[in-house]
Structure formats: C-alpha cells, structure tokens
Write a protein that holds these residues in place. Sequence first.
Motif, PDB file in Angstrom:
ATOM      1  N   GLY A 194       0.823  -1.196   0.000  1.00 49.16           N
ATOM      2  CA  GLY A 194       0.000   0.000   0.000  1.00 49.16           C
ATOM      3  C   GLY A 194       0.861   1.250   0.000  1.00 49.16           C
ATOM      4  O   GLY A 194       2.078   1.200   0.210  1.00 49.16           O
ATOM      5  N   HIS A 195       0.238   2.396  -0.211  1.00 47.43           N
ATOM      6  CA  HIS A 195       1.005   3.637  -0.366  1.00 47.43           C
ATOM      7  C   HIS A 195       0.711   4.643   0.752  1.00 47.43           C
ATOM      8  O   HIS A 195       0.894   5.838   0.565  1.00 47.43           O
ATOM      9  N   GLY A 196       0.271   4.144   1.919  1.00 47.66           N
ATOM     10  CA  GLY A 196       0.102   5.011   3.071  1.00 47.66           C
ATOM     11  C   GLY A 196       1.446   5.367   3.688  1.00 47.66           C
ATOM     12  O   GLY A 196       2.491   4.810   3.332  1.00 47.66           O
ATOM     13  N   SER A 197       1.411   6.267   4.653  1.00 49.82           N
ATOM     14  CA  SER A 197       2.665   6.772   5.238  1.00 49.82           C
ATOM     15  C   SER A 197       3.453   5.682   5.956  1.00 49.82           C
ATOM     16  O   SER A 197       4.678   5.738   6.015  1.00 49.82           O
ATOM     17  N   ASN A 198       2.781   4.702   6.527  1.00 51.73           N
ATOM     18  CA  ASN A 198       3.469   3.639   7.251  1.00 51.73           C
ATOM     19  C   ASN A 198       3.485   2.332   6.457  1.00 51.73           C
ATOM     20  O   ASN A 198       3.692   1.256   7.020  1.00 51.73           O
ATOM     21  N   GLN A 199       3.239   2.421   5.146  1.00 55.01           N
ATOM     22  CA  GLN A 199       3.246   1.254   4.279  1.00 55.01           C
ATOM     23  C   GLN A 199       4.439   1.317   3.336  1.00 55.01           C
ATOM     24  O   GLN A 199       5.056   2.368   3.162  1.00 55.01           O
ATOM     25  N   ALA A 200       4.763   0.179   2.727  1.00 56.45           N
ATOM     26  CA  ALA A 200       6.023   0.081   1.968  1.00 56.45           C
ATOM     27  C   ALA A 200       5.828   0.068   0.460  1.00 56.45           C
ATOM     28  O   ALA A 200       6.769  -0.215  -0.274  1.00 56.45           O
ATOM     29  N   GLY A 201       4.622   0.361  -0.012  1.00 54.30           N
ATOM     30  CA  GLY A 201       4.336   0.238  -1.434  1.00 54.30           C
ATOM     31  C   GLY A 201       5.150   1.152  -2.330  1.00 54.30           C
ATOM     32  O   GLY A 201       5.354   0.849  -3.516  1.00 54.30           O
ATOM     33  N   SER A 202       5.646   2.265  -1.792  1.00 59.75           N
ATOM     34  CA  SER A 202       6.432   3.185  -2.620  1.00 59.75           C
ATOM     35  C   SER A 202       7.750   2.567  -3.087  1.00 59.75           C
ATOM     36  O   SER A 202       8.385   3.068  -4.017  1.00 59.75           O
ATOM     37  N   LEU A 203       8.154   1.466  -2.465  1.00 60.64           N
ATOM     38  CA  LEU A 203       9.428   0.826  -2.807  1.00 60.64           C
ATOM     39  C   LEU A 203       9.322  -0.083  -4.023  1.00 60.64           C
ATOM     40  O   LEU A 203      10.342  -0.521  -4.558  1.00 60.64           O
ATOM     41  N   PHE A 204       8.088  -0.387  -4.444  1.00 59.09           N
ATOM     42  CA  PHE A 204       7.892  -1.455  -5.427  1.00 59.09           C
ATOM     43  C   PHE A 204       7.030  -1.019  -6.603  1.00 59.09           C
ATOM     44  O   PHE A 204       6.159  -0.163  -6.482  1.00 59.09           O
ATOM     45  N   LYS A 205       7.274  -1.670  -7.745  1.00 57.22           N
ATOM     46  CA  LYS A 205       6.378  -1.645  -8.892  1.00 57.22           C
ATOM     47  C   LYS A 205       5.858  -3.068  -9.072  1.00 57.22           C
ATOM     48  O   LYS A 205       6.591  -3.954  -9.547  1.00 57.22           O
ATOM     49  N   VAL A 206       4.638  -3.308  -8.652  1.00 55.77           N
ATOM     50  CA  VAL A 206       4.087  -4.666  -8.658  1.00 55.77           C
ATOM     51  C   VAL A 206       3.957  -5.170 -10.090  1.00 55.77           C
ATOM     52  O   VAL A 206       3.425  -4.478 -10.965  1.00 55.77           O
ATOM     53  N   THR A 207       4.458  -6.374 -10.339  1.00 57.91           N
ATOM     54  CA  THR A 207       4.364  -6.978 -11.669  1.00 57.91           C
ATOM     55  C   THR A 207       3.276  -8.044 -11.748  1.00 57.91           C
ATOM     56  O   THR A 207       2.740  -8.290 -12.833  1.00 57.91           O
ATOM     57  N   SER A 208       2.957  -8.683 -10.626  1.00 57.89           N
ATOM     58  CA  SER A 208       1.867  -9.672 -10.648  1.00 57.89           C
ATOM     59  C   SER A 208       1.331  -9.896  -9.249  1.00 57.89           C
ATOM     60  O   SER A 208       2.043  -9.726  -8.253  1.00 57.89           O
ATOM     61  N   ILE A 209       0.062 -10.273  -9.195  1.00 58.57           N
ATOM     62  CA  ILE A 209      -0.580 -10.749  -7.968  1.00 58.57           C
ATOM     63  C   ILE A 209      -1.170 -12.118  -8.302  1.00 58.57           C
ATOM     64  O   ILE A 209      -1.953 -12.255  -9.244  1.00 58.57           O
ATOM     65  N   ARG A 210      -0.761 -13.117  -7.542  1.00 54.95           N
ATOM     66  CA  ARG A 210      -1.160 -14.499  -7.807  1.00 54.95           C
ATOM     67  C   ARG A 210      -1.917 -15.018  -6.587  1.00 54.95           C
ATOM     68  O   ARG A 210      -1.352 -15.081  -5.494  1.00 54.95           O
ATOM     69  N   GLN A 211      -3.161 -15.383  -6.781  1.00 53.99           N
ATOM     70  CA  GLN A 211      -4.009 -15.801  -5.673  1.00 53.99           C
ATOM     71  C   GLN A 211      -4.397 -17.261  -5.837  1.00 53.99           C
ATOM     72  O   GLN A 211      -4.559 -17.745  -6.957  1.00 53.99           O
ATOM     73  N   GLY A 212      -4.546 -17.957  -4.704  1.00 51.45           N
ATOM     74  CA  GLY A 212      -4.936 -19.349  -4.804  1.00 51.45           C
ATOM     75  C   GLY A 212      -5.372 -19.934  -3.482  1.00 51.45           C
ATOM     76  O   GLY A 212      -5.514 -19.231  -2.481  1.00 51.45           O
TER      77      GLY A 212
END
Length: 480
Positions: A194-212
């Motif tokens: 996520g991209h909130g102030s205490n989240q780490a999403g700014s570090l990444f460019k997500v390429t895939s989400i795999r659910q199962g």
Amino acid sequence: MIDTMAKPPDRPAVADSPPIQEQYILQNEQVVMVDGSGVKSSNGTIAVRVPTLHNHVITARLNVPTNAKALQEAQDHLESALLDLERHFPPTPTGVATTVAWGLPYFHHYIPTLGRASDFFKAGTRYPAYLPVDLATSKLEGRTVYSLQEARTFPSDQPPPGFGSIRLEQNDVAVLLRSDSLANITAASNALFGHGSNQAGSLFKVTSIRQGFSGGGFYGQQGLPSKLALAADIPGAQSIPRQAQGFLGFATTLESNMGPDNIANLETLPGLTDQWPNGYFKQGTTMHLSHLFQDLVTWYEKNYPRYADRVQAMLQPGLSPAPAPGTFALQPPGQSEAEVAKGVQRYHAYGHTGSMSQVDSTTSPITSKYGKSYPTGTTIPVRGDFDTLDNPFHYTSDPTADHYSKKPAAGLHFIQFQPTTAIFNVVRLSMDGHYPDMTLPIAPRSPHAGINSVLNTTHRQNYLVPPRRHRSFPLAEFLV
C-alpha cells in the motif's frame, strides 16, 4: 467466494512464540492423520500437513534508486513495515506468514559490490561472489556454482497453444503470504504494497498478484478445489474428488513427502553449501516459483479415466489401489532409479512421484549440522504450491505478454523450497525421466510419463529466501 465456502481448519491453540529465522517454515502448521479418502480419522494412517486456505504471491520490481543511501533507507522502511505486520499477526496459519524472497536481478543490479568489510565478506566483494556457493555442484562440475541460479526450461515444459515461449521471469522480489484468513492476507498486502505513510508500497512496482487456495476437505467438508472449480464451471470439475486437496485429486502435503524440520536450509545438510557455520544467508533457502495450467478433462476423462490409472500416473505403475478416490501415500524411500527403469521395461510407463522419490531425498543416513539424524529416504525439499483459477495471474502489469484473461482456468502456482537450485533442477529433470546417468525411453509429454501430459507451464523464476534477520534488502547495509 472462498470465505463463504470454507470453514477454517481447526488449528490447535498455542502459546505465542517469537518468529523463527527460517522465513519459509510455516509455524504451528497442523499435521493430521487421514484415511484413504483424505479425511481426518481416528483410524487414519497417512500423516498430512494441513495447508493454509489462502495463498497469495506478489512479485515486483524495485522503485528505488541504485545508490547506497536510498537502498539502506528502503531496507529500514521495509523492515519497519514487516515488524509492524508481525506485531498484529503471528507468523502462523491463524495469523499471516510472510516470506520475502529476492531474485538474481536484485543482486545483480542493486548490489554490484560490497564496499564495507564484515564478518561475512571482504570489502570489495563483487556480485555474485557474495552469494551462497553450491559446494556439491561446484565439485561435480569443476567450477564455482552458486546456490541460486537462473530459471531454466525442462524437456516436458510446454506452454498452452498460442502462448509463445515460457516466460523466465526477472522480478527483483516475490512475497508469499499464507493464512486461513483472507482479511489477514489483505492487511498484509496493504502493509507491504500500500502507499500510506506507514506502508512500503512506494518501494515497489508490482508486476503480478497471484491468488490461490488449497485443502478445505480434511475434516469431511467439500474441499476448495472441487467447490471453486464447480462454481467457476471449469471443464472436468465434476470429476474432482469431493475432499481433494488439489485439482488432480491427490494430497500434495503428505508428511513423508515434505522436508522435515529445517532440512531445506542452505546450511543444514553437510557438504551442500558454504553457509555453515557463519554464512550471511544461514537459515535461508532457495525458492522456485512457477505457474502451470492443469488440463482436468485430459486427466480425468481422456488419458486416465479410471482411478487406478490416475494413481499409477501420479505414483508408479503396477499399483492396485482401493477403488475409493482419495489420498494415496507413497512412503520413503519409494522407488530407486533402477526400480523406475525396471517399471519402464515392464509397463512402458513411470509415475510422477516414483520418478522423483530418490533424487529428492537423502541417499544414506545423515546427521545434520544441528545434530539431527535423518534416515535414508528423508525428503529434502518443502512444497508450498497451491491451486488457482488465475489465468494466469489475478493481476499482471503486462497483460499482453502474460496472455491475461478474465476467464477462470484450472492452474497451479508451484512453490518449492530447497537448499540449492541445482537440487530443484535434478528433481524436475527426473520428473521428465532424465537422470544424471540415464534417460528413460519415454517421451517426456507422453501419457506414460507421469502427469506431464496434463500440465502446461507458462512462467518460471528462482529466488533466494534470506533468514528473517536479512529479509529486507539483503546486503544493502554493506554498500557505501
């Protein structure tokens, strides 16, 4: 849909315990004794690990400048988010287990040279010399081979028609999230991406989400593979056994076929790597991640219409199983290479598990670096695969290249942990009838070659899973 269909497993309560260093080990994972139909029973004779209901993998490339200051700040940021996540959820099936794995592109592009000396490395150590060394394979090949290697294709690998070449991925990082609670996994995904102030999403460019998903039927209920495939109107879904752990109807987490304790660590077994006694990646492992489609119509109706046919394809030819479909165990040491070859001479076929049962196990009694004794035939790798209706992923940043479709499809996100990539390669080659000293005279995609004819591979990548203490941007602290 899963939360409306599945009751969470009856996990025993345990006292809170601190997270262990091995990221890949699912703490407080339950083992139950099941009968021939795969259901927990007082008369059960087959030990099975009960997997988490929900499994997600998020892959990403980094969104961080390639300089020491930026990487060390990112290291602190991600570790802070991980620690905050652990304060809310224990690393167990009732909480959420988080495994952070790093691909070769991360090390190659972001850690070219270690500028600082340490107890582990000399100053100036360059990529890839700081990676764990695969001592056994290096000795065999007469050159330095590292425990983490690029992914490769195998003789039976074949993508579906029109897909193009198998994608050998180049992600920087993959995060595996496991839990019985989808809400917990969602919270973990938000904390890390996520991209909130205490989240780490700014570090990444997500390429895939795999659910199962996996399991759900060990306590007598209809399992998730059967329920979800029927709900999605997947061809062949009506043939999936009611309690089956996976689409193909067999349990994949038999205790006898899963590496015990920390045997899959880089350093546990003598002579495998250079991480004992003081390796930076000690208590880490390697991880293989791939995606495969599973052709249920070919499996249940065309190539293997009888239960006995499927047992022989999954395990070994010549078996005469009870007629009720369910879990079937092949206990170690299983078949030797010579026995597999004799089976081919007699039946002109070999089985999936039988072909691999010796090459993925200890070949003699061995005592680990931690003083644990393992008998001959002890499995080394730990599987973490799970079924999916992704086609091929829930989300992809490149839908054209990944051939993304909203139409559900029966698939498998295959995950396996082992001390070295070379071990995975040897085991996977044996699945195709290719051994170090012989090749079985059967085409790798023949219906007589285990389950290969019903699998279509689309993606592969290998990763290094550091110990928990180095899970966030490993080696960044040595940059200057």
